[in-house]
Design a protein around this motif. Structure first.
Motif, mmCIF file in Angstrom:
data_model
loop_
_atom_site.group_PDB
_atom_site.id
_atom_site.type_symbol
_atom_site.label_atom_id
_atom_site.label_comp_id
_atom_site.label_asym_id
_atom_site.label_seq_id
_atom_site.Cartn_x
_atom_site.Cartn_y
_atom_site.Cartn_z
ATOM 1 N N ALA A 97 -4.862 -2.589 8.203
ATOM 2 C CA ALA A 97 -3.412 -2.362 8.307
ATOM 3 C C ALA A 97 -3.079 -1.005 8.932
ATOM 4 N N SER A 152 2.913 -5.850 7.147
ATOM 5 C CA SER A 152 2.392 -6.791 8.145
ATOM 6 C C SER A 152 3.163 -6.795 9.457
ATOM 7 N N THR A 189 0.359 -1.489 10.597
ATOM 8 C CA THR A 189 1.042 -2.554 9.867
ATOM 9 C C THR A 189 0.970 -2.340 8.352
#
Length: 183
Positions: free
Chosen positions: A62, A101, A67
């Motif tokens: 991530a 996300s 994200t």
């Protein structure tokens, strides 16, 4: 008589530093030192928690991809206040996530990855970037200056988007998100 070439001016490489960190981090799974599927909490327990942020839910992929949802701490500091990496992350997690996300550029993501590199290797991210990227590529004029705010001569001036001269900025304000200089 041939004229000597003009010296190459030095410059802050700022976010190009992220490319170096993003080269080091994926090498660690190949060495069986971590998995990009590990949670942030697996390596930095509790650090990335607060205001809806939860390092147990974010894998190491991530922050590599921007994200993680971690707030960009430079929105609070203007990128001009020297903070330790831990201080940067702690400030970021006082803000709600920016959207898990989904891509949201955050310097905090790479500050966090720098901490993971240090936790896993026992060496600072600049030392690992030097050993794994800078030296093998022969980048003899690229380095992380630590607290040294001055640039090697000659150098140009560096300005924020708002016109403030930050040429003599303490590079620790960016850490693993933008500390490198080249000349």
């Amino acid at each position: 008589m041939t004229a000597s070439p003009a010296p190459t001016p030095s410059a802050r490489e700022v976010s190009i530093t992220k490319t170096f960190v993003a080269t080091v981090v994926p090498q660690l799974p190949a060495e069986h030192r971590l998995s990009l599927s590990d949670s942030v909490d697996d390596h930095l327990p509790g650090l990335a928690r607060g205001a809806g942020n939860d390092g147990r839910r974010n894998t190491l992929r991530a922050p590599l991809r921007h994200t993680s949802g971690l707030y960009d701490v430079t929105s609070d500091t203007g990128g001009t206040i020297p903070l330790t990496p831990f201080q940067s992350v702690r400030i970021a997690v006082t803000h709600p996530p920016t959207g898990l996300s989904r891509f949201a550029y955050s310097n905090t993501d790479y500050v966090l990855l720098g901490l993971v590199v240090e936790q896993i290797t026992g060496r600072s991210y600049p030392a690992e970037a030097e050993r794994r990227v800078i030296t093998p590529l022969g980048l003899t004029h690229t380095s992380s200056p630590g607290a040294r705010a001055s640039l090697p001569l000659p150098h140009g001036r560096t300005y924020t988007a708002y016109g403030a001269d930050v040429t003599a900025l303490d590079p620790r304000v960016a850490g693993a998100a933008g500390e490198l200089v080249s000349w």
